[in-house]
Design a protein around this motif. Structure first.
Motif, short mmCIF file in Angstrom:
data_model
loop_
_atom_site.label_atom_id
_atom_site.label_comp_id
_atom_site.label_asym_id
_atom_site.label_seq_id
_atom_site.Cartn_x
_atom_site.Cartn_y
_atom_site.Cartn_z
N TRP A 86 -61.25 -8.26 9.12
CA TRP A 86 -60.80 -8.65 10.46
C TRP A 86 -59.32 -8.99 10.36
CZ3 TRP A 86 -62.09 -13.82 13.36
CH2 TRP A 86 -61.50 -13.77 14.65
N GLU A 87 -58.47 -8.07 10.83
CA GLU A 87 -57.04 -8.34 10.87
C GLU A 87 -56.71 -9.12 12.14
OE1 GLU A 87 -52.68 -6.12 11.07
OE2 GLU A 87 -54.48 -4.96 10.55
N LEU A 88 -56.11 -10.28 11.97
CA LEU A 88 -55.81 -11.12 13.13
C LEU A 88 -54.62 -10.55 13.90
CD1 LEU A 88 -56.18 -14.62 11.41
CD2 LEU A 88 -57.90 -13.30 12.66
N PRO A 89 -54.74 -10.42 15.21
CA PRO A 89 -53.65 -9.84 16.02
C PRO A 89 -52.56 -10.88 16.28
CG PRO A 89 -55.49 -10.39 17.44
CD PRO A 89 -55.94 -10.71 16.03
N LEU A 90 -51.80 -11.17 15.26
CA LEU A 90 -50.78 -12.21 15.37
C LEU A 90 -49.44 -11.62 15.79
CD1 LEU A 90 -51.68 -14.15 12.10
CD2 LEU A 90 -52.60 -14.48 14.41
#
Length: 482
Positions: free
Chosen positions: A133-137
């Motif tokens: 899960w790549e965090l949409p930062l």
């Protein structure tokens, strides 16, 4: 006694962590430029007394008063191949837009592998699951949606543009076809009148009442009239073929070759010309969509400068399927933790890419302003042409009415033996030529009307329909959203 305070800290720490992630997710979002098109409040070339109510471009072609044209446009909107292509591209863009943020949702992969021990003493069969899960930062969440929404908006504008161009082209070709048919009939009348005039002159020549030069002049006029008949015939052939292409069919309808009444505006006059009509121009809508897409690309490039942070988990189970020294066994192992991807040696390249996207966004804004200026110029020109063509049609109409009275007077003089048949034929020829001028003036005004509404973004309907299987409600006018 000290355990309870520690448990109370966990919700507070989790809340702080969530707030921190939310701040990171929202920062670095490229601001959307404020687009205020320099649309004039009033038109310089509009007739005096034009009021500026809200725009209504639905069914503008019905003002031409031709049911055959109305039916033709309905057929074209459903069968035209350019519109069908644009509709499919819109469906594709809409599908991708619905999943624009999927890369930032948790993903789960299952895989198998056959692994051989480096010492070649055993072979393992591995089954496992990997979750990432790549965090949409750093604004990636909003920017990805902007870019995808810009693509969909551009596809909507392309479909609208295809339909606007189609309706305008069908109207033009139909007007030119009916005009050419009327011209062919009138030129045929001029030819017939010249033939009768030549016959009468030849009879008089036998009586030595007409000079040979007059006969030669009439013969030359007759030859020119026969040559002039080829031009409307060429126009008729070209128009029916173009109409067939616009209808998406290989052959023209035979009914098109049957002469019919010429479409005309009649007493219609320009009474409303709201400046906000220009906002419906597909070219302006497309330029606005490009600004939204460019802003999304800029935000994604800025987010790419910073570390990519995510969470990962893995569960793997292995079994020894071949061993030289021990029995077959199975083992399972799992892992969970953060994933951090930090740009190091290519950081300068990523910064340069972000700067490049910033310049592309500025270029998109300039392109939008240019599209608005071009729309204003085309609308002003078309409005002036329409007003001038209306004045020309009124003048030629008065001339035609006056010549109709002249023909009646010439016929009366012939009945009273105060005039000759030659005078009547000359009057008929002049009258037919005046009718030709009137037909051309009516067509010029009709075509100017079509050009005006195309310049104003005269969309075929407020919500353009997708051909074939999609209803009208499936194509809203897309707006930029975050």
């Amino acid at each position: 006694m000290e355990a309870a305070p520690r448990r109370d800290r966990h919700p507070l720490m989790n809340a702080l962590l969530a707030c921190g992630l939310a701040v990171l997710a929202g920062c670095s979002v490229a601001p959307l430029p404020e687009l205020k098109p320099p649309v004039p409040e009033t038109w310089r070339n509009a007739p005096a007394g034009v009021a500026p109510p809200s725009a209504d471009l639905k069914g503008w072609w019905t003002a031409l008063g031709d049911p055959a044209l109305d039916a033709l446009i309905d057929r074209a909107l459903q069968n035209n191949l350019d519109v069908a292509q644009a509709a499919e591209r819109l469906r594709a863009a809409r599908t991708l837009n619905h999943h624009a943020r999927d890369p930032y949702l948790p993903s789960l992969h299952g895989r198998t592998n056959d692994v051989i021990d480096p010492d070649t003493t055993a072979s393992y069969f591995v089954v496992g699951f990997d979750a990432v899960w790549e965090l949409p930062l750093f604004g990636a969440w909003q920017s990805s949606k902007r870019a995808a929404q810009g693509q969909e908006n551009s596809a909507v504008a392309a479909l609208r543009g295809a339909q606007v161009s189609l309706v305008a082209e069908v109207s033009r070709r139909w007007i030119e076809l009916r005009t050419a048919q009327q011209q062919a009939q009138l030129l045929g009348g001029v030819r017939d009148a010249l033939q009768e005039k030549l016959r009468l002159q030849q009879v008089r020549a036998q009586l030595k009442l007409v000079a040979p030069a007059d006969i030669a002049k009439t013969q030359a006029e007759l030859a020119r009239s026969e040559a002039a008949l080829t031009e409307p015939q060429q126009t008729i052939i070209a128009c029916v073929q173009q109409l067939a292409v616009l209808m998406g069919q290989p052959e023209p309808d035979p009914a098109w070759l049957t002469p019919g009444p010429q479409p005309q505006l009649g007493a219609w006059q320009l009474t409303t010309a709201p400046a906000d009509m220009l906002r419906a121009r597909p070219e302006i809508a497309s330029a606005e969509a490009e600004v939204l897409r460019a802003a999304g690309d800029l935000g994604m490039s800025r987010a790419d400068i910073y570390p990519h942070i995510g969470l990962g988990a893995s569960l793997q189970w292995s079994t020894n399927i071949l061993s030289n020294y021990r029995a077959h066994t199975g083992e399972a192992i799992s892992s969970f933790g953060p994933i951090i991807d930090v740009p190091l040696f290519d950081w300068g390249q990523r910064v340069a890419a972000a700067h490049a996207k910033d310049h592309q966004l500025k270029a998109a804004v300039y392109a939008y302003r240019q599209a608005v200026l071009q729309g204003v110029a085309e609308a002003e020109t078309a409005m002036g042409d329409l007003e001038q063509s209306r004045a020309r049609e009124d003048a030629t109409q008065r001339a035609s009415v006056a010549l109709d009275g002249t023909i009646a007077a010439l016929r009366k003089r012939e009945e009273l033996n105060l005039g000759s048949k030659l005078d009547v034929q000359d009057g008929l020829i002049e009258n037919q030529r005046a009718q030709l001028e009137l037909v051309s003036a009516i067509a010029a005004r009709d075509l100017a009307y079509v050009s005006l509404y195309k310049a104003l973004g005269g969309a075929p309907m407020s919500n353009p329909p997708l051909p074939s299987d999609a209803p009208v409600s499936d194509v809203p006018v897309a707006k930029g959203t975050d």
